[in-house]
Design a protein around this motif. Structure first.
Motif, PDB file in Angstrom:
ATOM      1  N   UNK A  93       0.854  -1.190   0.000  1.00  0.00           N
ATOM      2  CA  UNK A  93       0.000   0.000   0.000  1.00  0.00           C
ATOM      3  C   UNK A  93       0.889   1.238   0.000  1.00  0.00           C
ATOM      4  N   UNK A  94       0.555   2.199  -0.829  1.00  0.00           N
ATOM      5  CA  UNK A  94       1.325   3.437  -0.905  1.00  0.00           C
ATOM      6  C   UNK A  94       0.373   4.631  -0.900  1.00  0.00           C
ATOM      7  N   UNK A  95       0.925   5.772  -0.519  1.00  0.00           N
ATOM      8  CA  UNK A  95       0.166   7.015  -0.569  1.00  0.00           C
ATOM      9  C   UNK A  95       0.251   7.611  -1.963  1.00  0.00           C
ATOM     10  N   UNK A  96      -0.820   8.247  -2.407  1.00  0.00           N
ATOM     11  CA  UNK A  96      -0.731   9.100  -3.579  1.00  0.00           C
ATOM     12  C   UNK A  96       0.068  10.342  -3.190  1.00  0.00           C
ATOM     13  N   UNK A  97       0.600  11.020  -4.171  1.00  0.00           N
ATOM     14  CA  UNK A  97       1.421  12.197  -3.860  1.00  0.00           C
ATOM     15  C   UNK A  97       0.638  13.227  -3.063  1.00  0.00           C
ATOM     16  N   UNK A  98      -0.619  13.428  -3.434  1.00  0.00           N
ATOM     17  CA  UNK A  98      -1.454  14.404  -2.724  1.00  0.00           C
ATOM     18  C   UNK A  98      -1.653  13.977  -1.266  1.00  0.00           C
ATOM     19  N   UNK A  99      -1.796  12.670  -1.052  1.00  0.00           N
ATOM     20  CA  UNK A  99      -1.957  12.172   0.317  1.00  0.00           C
ATOM     21  C   UNK A  99      -0.672  12.333   1.123  1.00  0.00           C
ATOM     22  N   UNK A 100       0.478  12.093   0.479  1.00  0.00           N
ATOM     23  CA  UNK A 100       1.747  12.301   1.167  1.00  0.00           C
ATOM     24  C   UNK A 100       1.912  13.766   1.561  1.00  0.00           C
ATOM     25  N   UNK A 101       1.550  14.670   0.647  1.00  0.00           N
ATOM     26  CA  UNK A 101       1.610  16.105   0.968  1.00  0.00           C
ATOM     27  C   UNK A 101       0.696  16.430   2.144  1.00  0.00           C
ATOM     28  N   UNK A 102      -0.501  15.845   2.129  1.00  0.00           N
ATOM     29  CA  UNK A 102      -1.462  16.118   3.205  1.00  0.00           C
ATOM     30  C   UNK A 102      -0.949  15.588   4.543  1.00  0.00           C
ATOM     31  N   UNK A 103      -0.274  14.433   4.522  1.00  0.00           N
ATOM     32  CA  UNK A 103       0.281  13.885   5.757  1.00  0.00           C
ATOM     33  C   UNK A 103       1.369  14.788   6.316  1.00  0.00           C
ATOM     34  N   UNK A 104       2.237  15.302   5.445  1.00  0.00           N
ATOM     35  CA  UNK A 104       3.294  16.204   5.909  1.00  0.00           C
ATOM     36  C   UNK A 104       2.702  17.509   6.438  1.00  0.00           C
ATOM     37  N   UNK A 105       1.624  17.976   5.793  1.00  0.00           N
ATOM     38  CA  UNK A 105       0.957  19.192   6.271  1.00  0.00           C
ATOM     39  C   UNK A 105       0.303  18.962   7.626  1.00  0.00           C
ATOM     40  N   UNK A 115       6.502   3.864  14.677  1.00  0.00           N
ATOM     41  CA  UNK A 115       5.364   3.313  13.929  1.00  0.00           C
ATOM     42  C   UNK A 115       4.074   4.008  14.342  1.00  0.00           C
ATOM     43  N   UNK A 116       3.916   4.264  15.638  1.00  0.00           N
ATOM     44  CA  UNK A 116       2.717   4.952  16.121  1.00  0.00           C
ATOM     45  C   UNK A 116       2.646   6.365  15.564  1.00  0.00           C
ATOM     46  N   UNK A 117       3.783   7.037  15.489  1.00  0.00           N
ATOM     47  CA  UNK A 117       3.823   8.399  14.955  1.00  0.00           C
ATOM     48  C   UNK A 117       3.324   8.417  13.517  1.00  0.00           C
ATOM     49  N   UNK A 122      -9.122   8.855   3.467  1.00  0.00           N
ATOM     50  CA  UNK A 122      -9.004   7.792   2.451  1.00  0.00           C
ATOM     51  C   UNK A 122      -7.594   7.255   2.270  1.00  0.00           C
ATOM     52  N   UNK A 123      -6.660   7.643   3.123  1.00  0.00           N
ATOM     53  CA  UNK A 123      -5.303   7.115   3.016  1.00  0.00           C
ATOM     54  C   UNK A 123      -5.248   5.711   3.614  1.00  0.00           C
ATOM     55  N   UNK A 124      -4.417   4.839   3.032  1.00  0.00           N
ATOM     56  CA  UNK A 124      -4.259   3.491   3.559  1.00  0.00           C
ATOM     57  C   UNK A 124      -3.611   3.532   4.937  1.00  0.00           C
ATOM     58  N   UNK A 125      -4.011   2.604   5.801  1.00  0.00           N
ATOM     59  CA  UNK A 125      -3.404   2.497   7.127  1.00  0.00           C
ATOM     60  C   UNK A 125      -1.980   1.971   6.952  1.00  0.00           C
ATOM     61  N   UNK A 126      -1.003   2.689   7.437  1.00  0.00           N
ATOM     62  CA  UNK A 126       0.388   2.268   7.244  1.00  0.00           C
ATOM     63  C   UNK A 126       1.288   2.801   8.332  1.00  0.00           C
ATOM     64  N   UNK A 127       2.472   2.203   8.392  1.00  0.00           N
ATOM     65  CA  UNK A 127       3.519   2.648   9.295  1.00  0.00           C
ATOM     66  C   UNK A 127       4.719   3.132   8.506  1.00  0.00           C
ATOM     67  N   UNK A 128       5.910   3.139   9.128  1.00  0.00           N
ATOM     68  CA  UNK A 128       7.103   3.636   8.438  1.00  0.00           C
ATOM     69  C   UNK A 128       7.413   2.889   7.145  1.00  0.00           C
ATOM     70  N   UNK A 129       7.143   1.589   7.093  1.00  0.00           N
ATOM     71  CA  UNK A 129       7.437   0.850   5.868  1.00  0.00           C
ATOM     72  C   UNK A 129       6.548   1.325   4.728  1.00  0.00           C
ATOM     73  N   UNK A 130       5.333   1.764   5.055  1.00  0.00           N
ATOM     74  CA  UNK A 130       4.461   2.319   4.034  1.00  0.00           C
ATOM     75  C   UNK A 130       5.014   3.613   3.468  1.00  0.00           C
ATOM     76  N   UNK A 131       5.610   4.443   4.324  1.00  0.00           N
ATOM     77  CA  UNK A 131       6.247   5.663   3.822  1.00  0.00           C
ATOM     78  C   UNK A 131       7.460   5.322   2.953  1.00  0.00           C
ATOM     79  N   UNK A 132       8.177   4.271   3.323  1.00  0.00           N
ATOM     80  CA  UNK A 132       9.312   3.815   2.514  1.00  0.00           C
ATOM     81  C   UNK A 132       8.828   3.372   1.130  1.00  0.00           C
ATOM     82  N   UNK A 133       7.742   2.584   1.101  1.00  0.00           N
ATOM     83  CA  UNK A 133       7.155   2.182  -0.176  1.00  0.00           C
ATOM     84  C   UNK A 133       6.722   3.403  -0.986  1.00  0.00           C
ATOM     85  N   UNK A 134       6.090   4.351  -0.311  1.00  0.00           N
ATOM     86  CA  UNK A 134       5.592   5.540  -1.000  1.00  0.00           C
ATOM     87  C   UNK A 134       6.742   6.348  -1.588  1.00  0.00           C
ATOM     88  N   UNK A 135       7.808   6.523  -0.811  1.00  0.00           N
ATOM     89  CA  UNK A 135       8.961   7.285  -1.299  1.00  0.00           C
ATOM     90  C   UNK A 135       9.549   6.635  -2.545  1.00  0.00           C
TER      91      UNK A 135
END
Length: 324
Positions: free
Chosen positions: A134-146, A251-253, A263-276
């Motif tokens: 599972x990965x974030x769309x770019x817009x979702x990654x931006x929203x998470x950082x915001x 992981x909790x962070x 609508x973002x997939x439930x994920x931890x640090x490995x999900x951010x790694x996949x997304x990157x």
């Protein structure tokens, strides 16, 4: 069987191994930790599989002694062990992983003189199903950082740390264990590089961008001083009590930060790694570059992300093309 019950059973099984097999297992565990430089988690996983294998070997043969402890470990014994695992309900992915663990062990045992010949290369196992991450769309990654930036707006030390954690994870694609192992001096701001100690004690330098730099600098200047204790030493990221940040807290962070995005997939640090990795490839990076950034030992591991990008392209095509 729960994972806790499984660990208890493996501890019991290890304690019941004949002396000869137990001695070989102890040597193998030291080899994984000291010579191969594997993490404690990886060592536990490899050793757990071998405990199960040796337990099967002990149950099927006479008591093992001395240098001939593994004398009965041949191809037939390996196949019999996997057959028992399959009968107990192990799936394709589990069987493939355990077969790989067995091959790693028999290769070492042959080199160490415990086996006259290595039966591992002849052991076939079902290929694991490659599940697309599972990965974030770019817009979702931006929203998470915001969302992380918004949480840190008032300057709370923990919120500043959380923002720096998610920014650096997404910017670099490093593993959570690599992030938690960082020291302050591992960050080179002049070149915007972070020095990471990865699997097998392999060191690599990973670049990061300005948003991550700003978040880390602010954490160090405004957040870390409020949490630091005598036991903090040089750790870059700290827990609430001043110790080095624990991977479970990291992981909790990430879970909480991504959970704030609709609508973002439930994920931890490995999900951010996949997304990157996925976003790098979508942006035009080549596989070799992404392999080096992620610290993958083989290109085959990195190639998984090409399937992710293809599947996303297909989904977009099906949704938008008038003749899809």
């Amino acid at each position: 069987m729960s994972s806790r019950r499984g660990r208890v059973d493996l501890v019991r099984l290890r304690s019941e191994l004949p002396a000869g097999l137990a001695a070989v297992l102890d040597q193998y565990e030291r080899h994984l930790a000291l010579e191969r430089g594997h993490s404690p988690h990886t060592v536990r996983a490899y050793v757990g599989d071998v405990v199960a294998l040796l337990g099967h070997l002990a149950a099927d043969g006479p008591p093992a002694r001395g240098d001939h402890a593994l004398g009965a470990l041949d191809l037939a014994a390996l196949r019999s062990w996997l057959a028992d695992q399959h009968a107990a309900g192990a799936g394709r992915t589990t069987l493939a992983r355990r077969a790989a663990s067995a091959r790693t062990f028999t290769a070492w045992a042959a080199r160490a003189g415990h086996l006259a010949a290595d039966p591992g290369p002849r052991l076939a196992a079902p290929r694991p199903h490659r599940k697309l991450p599972a990965v974030l769309h770019r817009e979702q990654a931006d929203a998470a950082m915001e969302a992380a930036q918004s949480g840190a707006a008032e300057g709370d030390p923990v919120a500043l740390r959380d923002q720096a954690v998610v920014e650096l994870l997404y910017a670099t694609g490093v593993r959570v264990s690599e992030l938690c192992g960082l020291d302050i001096d591992d960050v080179d701001y002049s070149r915007r590089l972070v020095r990471v100690l990865g699997k097998g004690s392999r060191e690599r330098a990973v670049p990061f961008g300005q948003p991550a730099e700003r978040a880390v600098r602010r954490w160090l200047s405004e957040g870390r001083p409020a949490l630091v204790t005598a036991g903090s030493l040089a750790a870059l990221f700290l827990g609430a009590r001043g110790g080095r940040l624990d991977p479970r807290m990291a992981r909790r962070i990430v879970h909480d930060t991504v959970g704030a995005v609709p609508d973002a997939a439930d994920m931890g640090p490995h999900g951010l790694r996949h997304s990157a990795a996925t976003h790098l490839l979508e942006g035009g990076a080549d596989l070799r570059t992404v392999q080096e950034l992620l610290g993958h030992a083989t290109l085959a591991t990195t190639q998984l992300y090409t399937h992710v990008t293809v599947e996303r392209l297909k989904a977009i095509h099906d949704r938008t093309h008038p003749r899809s």
